[in-house]
Motif scaffolding. Structure first.
Motif, short mmCIF file in Angstrom:
data_model
loop_
_atom_site.label_atom_id
_atom_site.label_comp_id
_atom_site.label_asym_id
_atom_site.label_seq_id
_atom_site.Cartn_x
_atom_site.Cartn_y
_atom_site.Cartn_z
N ASP A 264 0.82 -1.21 0.00
CA ASP A 264 0.00 0.00 0.00
C ASP A 264 0.85 1.26 0.00
O ASP A 264 0.49 2.27 -0.63
N ALA A 265 1.97 1.23 0.70
CA ALA A 265 2.84 2.40 0.76
C ALA A 265 3.43 2.70 -0.62
O ALA A 265 3.57 3.86 -1.01
N VAL A 266 3.78 1.64 -1.35
CA VAL A 266 4.33 1.81 -2.70
C VAL A 266 3.28 2.39 -3.63
O VAL A 266 3.55 3.29 -4.42
N VAL A 267 2.03 1.85 -3.53
CA VAL A 267 0.93 2.37 -4.35
C VAL A 267 0.71 3.85 -4.07
O VAL A 267 0.56 4.67 -4.98
N ASP B 46 1.17 9.49 -5.59
CA ASP B 46 1.58 10.83 -5.16
C ASP B 46 2.64 11.43 -6.07
O ASP B 46 2.96 12.62 -5.97
N GLY B 47 3.21 10.60 -6.93
CA GLY B 47 4.23 11.07 -7.85
C GLY B 47 5.64 11.04 -7.29
O GLY B 47 6.56 11.56 -7.93
N THR B 48 5.84 10.43 -6.14
CA THR B 48 7.16 10.37 -5.53
C THR B 48 7.93 9.11 -5.93
O THR B 48 9.08 8.94 -5.56
N GLN B 49 7.27 8.24 -6.68
CA GLN B 49 7.93 7.04 -7.18
C GLN B 49 7.51 6.82 -8.62
O GLN B 49 6.40 7.16 -9.03
N GLU B 50 8.42 6.27 -9.42
CA GLU B 50 8.16 6.09 -10.85
C GLU B 50 6.93 5.21 -11.09
O GLU B 50 6.75 4.17 -10.46
N ASP B 51 6.10 5.65 -12.05
CA ASP B 51 4.85 4.94 -12.36
C ASP B 51 5.08 4.05 -13.58
O ASP B 51 4.71 4.40 -14.70
N VAL B 52 5.66 2.88 -13.34
CA VAL B 52 5.99 1.97 -14.44
C VAL B 52 4.75 1.33 -15.05
O VAL B 52 4.66 1.11 -16.26
N LEU B 53 3.76 1.03 -14.21
CA LEU B 53 2.57 0.28 -14.65
C LEU B 53 1.39 1.17 -15.04
O LEU B 53 0.32 0.67 -15.35
N GLY B 54 1.59 2.49 -15.03
CA GLY B 54 0.50 3.38 -15.42
C GLY B 54 -0.62 3.46 -14.41
O GLY B 54 -1.78 3.60 -14.78
N LEU B 55 -0.27 3.40 -13.14
CA LEU B 55 -1.29 3.44 -12.10
C LEU B 55 -2.02 4.77 -12.07
O LEU B 55 -3.22 4.82 -11.80
N VAL B 56 -1.30 5.86 -12.33
CA VAL B 56 -1.90 7.19 -12.21
C VAL B 56 -3.02 7.38 -13.22
O VAL B 56 -4.13 7.80 -12.88
N TRP B 57 -2.73 7.07 -14.49
CA TRP B 57 -3.78 7.29 -15.50
C TRP B 57 -4.96 6.33 -15.30
O TRP B 57 -6.12 6.69 -15.54
#
Length: 221
Positions: free
Chosen positions: A160-163, A168-179
């Motif tokens: 959960d912390a990684v998600v 939050d944009g503090t870790q690279e979004d490799v899997l496209g979680l933000v969009w």
């Protein structure tokens, strides 16, 4: 009965209505959401196509006139039932869905009671806009389920912390979680408000039909 292309399209749309529920019985999500979305959008498109062809080819029939509104109502009612049963937004959708379902039952009852005089309750332009808005809202809500489950598949087993850090944009979004998260949120919001707008038009058209029916409901002297 005349079996022409417009009537066949209408019957196919009528049969597609229960197939929406079947999608969620025999397929896992998000595949059930995808199949339901594609089936619903395709069936909704035939609502315009069969009417256009019937007028253009002069193939308007009593069978088509009877089945067309039934197919529309079946599509909307069953789709709403499925969405309320499976959507994470169901708590917010119960009230507008109730308004829509109540109106459809009420107007159908009016038409049945009026019998031969039911012609006074002809489908109005506003009622057609109501149906179009209902179908648009339902299509968007089906898409919300697609985005939600792709997001769930992407974060499955993830801390959960990684998600939270990715969103939050503090870790690279490799899997496209933000969009995926934004798509899930915005499709839910847009679908919710479109359904409320559809419920408002539904209530207005229902009141209009009741007004037109009132002269036929008065008791004799």
């Amino acid at each position: 009965m005349k079996w022409n292309v417009p009537n066949i399209l209408t019957i196919m749309r009528l049969l597609a209505a229960p197939a929406l529920a079947v999608m969620f019985l025999y397929f896992t999500r998000p595949y059930a959401d995808w199949f339901a979305l594609i089936l619903f959008v395709t069936a909704a498109a035939t609502d315009w196509i069969d009417g256009y062809l019937a007028r253009a080819w002069k193939q308007e029939t009593k069978l088509g006139a009877m089945l067309d509104p039934i197919a529309d109502k079946a599509m909307v009612v069953i789709a709403l039932m499925v969405i309320i049963g499976f959507s994470s937004w169901s708590g917010w959708l119960v009230l507008p869905a109730t308004v829509i379902l109540f109106r459809e039952v009420f107007v159908s009852g009016l038409r049945e009671y009026l019998g031969d005089t039911a012609g006074t309750l002809k489908v109005t332009r506003l009622a057609k806009w109501k149906t179009a808005l209902q179908m648009t809202a339902i299509a968007v809500l089906f898409s919300q389920g697609v985005f939600e489950h792709y997001l769930g598949m992407s974060i499955y087993g993830m801390d959960d912390a990684v998600v939270g850090a990715i969103l939050d944009g503090t870790q690279e979004d490799v899997l496209g979680l933000v969009w995926k998260a934004h798509a899930m949120e915005w499709s839910g919001l847009i679908g919710h408000w479109l359904l409320w707008l559809a419920a408002g038009l539904t209530a207005i058209t229902g009141a209009d039909y009741l007004r037109k029916a009132m002269p036929h409901l008065k008791e004799g002297p």
